[in-house]
Design an enzyme around this catalytic site. Structure first.
Site, mmCIF file in Angstrom:
data_model
loop_
_atom_site.group_PDB
_atom_site.id
_atom_site.type_symbol
_atom_site.label_atom_id
_atom_site.label_comp_id
_atom_site.label_asym_id
_atom_site.label_seq_id
_atom_site.Cartn_x
_atom_site.Cartn_y
_atom_site.Cartn_z
ATOM 1 N N HIS A 286 -119.694 -25.029 -4.953
ATOM 2 C CA HIS A 286 -120.684 -24.120 -4.366
ATOM 3 C C HIS A 286 -121.544 -24.810 -3.308
ATOM 4 C CE1 HIS A 286 -119.514 -21.075 -7.162
ATOM 5 N NE2 HIS A 286 -119.944 -21.726 -8.219
ATOM 6 N N ASP B 80 -111.507 -21.793 -10.423
ATOM 7 C CA ASP B 80 -112.767 -21.573 -11.157
ATOM 8 C C ASP B 80 -113.057 -20.060 -11.129
ATOM 9 O OD1 ASP B 80 -115.570 -23.401 -11.706
ATOM 10 O OD2 ASP B 80 -115.908 -21.324 -11.118
ATOM 11 N N HIS C 80 -115.709 -18.596 -10.526
ATOM 12 C CA HIS C 80 -116.598 -18.272 -9.407
ATOM 13 C C HIS C 80 -115.927 -18.608 -8.080
ATOM 14 C CE1 HIS C 80 -119.308 -19.251 -12.858
ATOM 15 N NE2 HIS C 80 -119.886 -18.135 -12.462
ATOM 16 N N ASP D 102 -114.093 -22.104 -16.473
ATOM 17 C CA ASP D 102 -114.981 -21.002 -16.853
ATOM 18 C C ASP D 102 -114.315 -19.633 -16.729
ATOM 19 O OD1 ASP D 102 -115.016 -21.381 -14.134
ATOM 20 O OD2 ASP D 102 -117.194 -21.579 -13.967
#
Ligand SMILES: [Zn+2]
Length: 342
Positions: free
Chosen positions: A157, A193, A195, A282
């Site tokens: 991120h 991931d 996200h 995740d």
């Protein structure tokens, strides 16, 4: 599997996290490193304490002002009277107001997207060590064919000049740059991931030498909200070199693996010299902040697909939060990867 890591990872251990109006336990804790490290040790993998490759490989991705801020912020804490165990701001620059201020509080908000990335006494050592582990793994991969970088804190991120989403330095992007220099490129990144890998996308968005592919939960109602949509395909020299595959919340093994297959087909057509996998766990059905229903068998199938996709694969740890399934999913992924390579 060669596993690179940095013991300095534990030196950043945030406690509280502001989530949905309340302060809760920070999900990205130092114990993630300990748990993942213990799991790979017990599974018999070869651990390598990372070498220090210096700041130059970080400068290949991040701006000097971003690196300088996080390197010096804790030492500047006297500028903020009454500061406790960590420095954090609640003020952020916006597209409408983005002059770079001089003071520490304003600078933090200039180089952060949210309140998930506090600076503490050991933060720089931890994020620097995590990035170094990615570089050590990148250096090993052309000869060994595969390596796993146990990076913590995670990185995908983080943009060139912005932290956020628990990430300060983009380990995956730093490793991709290293591989680009080592192999002559091009390089592909597959981010699985849960996200969207928004920082990685942002870093390479205008470039044609790094293909970025991300399979993630639809940002329409999930972090990082402001990027990760299918219409984002790259710009300039990077036009067509970014592929986002957003999936609905609740997605399970079948649709998740289909999307990974689609991503790998795009990557094969790109003919990269190396493949970097931004490996978050995740997407697990058990993850405390996840949105998908991926099982351990799903992660094993993903590992086989990635192992078959390219001869030079670097796995970089991204998200995946504290739950009983976390270490088992990592071990299962690495085992399935290695079995597929035999
Ligand atoms: Zn994540």
């Amino acid at each position: 599997m060669l596993v690179t890591h940095s013991p300095a990872s534990v030196l950043h251990d945030p406690t509280g996290y502001f989530r949905r109006g309340r302060t809760v336990e920070h999900p990205e804790q130092a114990s993630r490193y300990r748990i993942l490290r213990t799991a790979v040790e017990e599974a018999g993998h070869a651990l390598l304490d990372t070498a220090d490759h210096g700041i130059e490989p970080l400068r290949a991705v991040h701006t000097d002002s971003h690196l300088d801020l996080f390197r010096t912020a804790w030492d500047r804490k006297a500028e903020l009277p009454g500061i406790g165990e960590e420095i954090l701001t609640g003020h952020f620059s916006r597209p409408q107001m983005h002059a770079r201020p001089e003071g520490l509080l304003g600078l933090l908000g200039y180089h952060m997207a949210d309140t998930s990335t506090p600076v503490r006494a050991g933060t720089w050592e931890a994020i620097y060590g995590s990035a170094q582990a990615a570089i050590s793994a990148a250096d090993a991969v052309p000869e060994r064919g595969a390596a796993y970088a146990l990076c913590r804190p995670p990185g995908h991120h983080a943009y060139a000049d912005s932290a956020g989403g628990f990430c300060f330095l983009n380990n995956t992007a730093i490793a991709a740059e290293r591989l680009l220099a080592r192999t002559g490129g091009p390089v592909a990144i597959l981010d699985i991931d849960v996200h969207h890998g928004n920082g990685t996308q942002g870093i390479f968005y205008g470039r044609g030498d790094v293909l970025t592919v991300s399979v993630h939960a639809d940002p329409a109602n999930y972090f990082p909200f402001y990027a990760g949509y299918a219409g984002e395909t790259g710009e300039g020299a990077g036009a067509g070199a970014n592929l986002n595959i957003p999936l609905p919340q609740g997605t399970g093994d079948g649709a998740w693996l289909e999307a990974i297959g689609e991503g790998l087909r795009r990557i094969a057509a790109f003919r990269p010299a190396a493949l970097v996998v931004a490996l978050g766990f995740d997407a697990s059905e058990h993850d405390p902040i996840g949105a998908f229903k991926v099982t351990t068998a799903g992660f094993e199938a993903a590992a086989r697909a990635v192992a078959a996709a390219h001869g030079t694969v670097l796995l970089v740890q991204e998200g995946g939060y504290l739950c009983e399934a976390l270490p088992g999913n990592l071990v299962a992924f690495l085992r399935a990867f290695e079995e597929a390579r035999r």
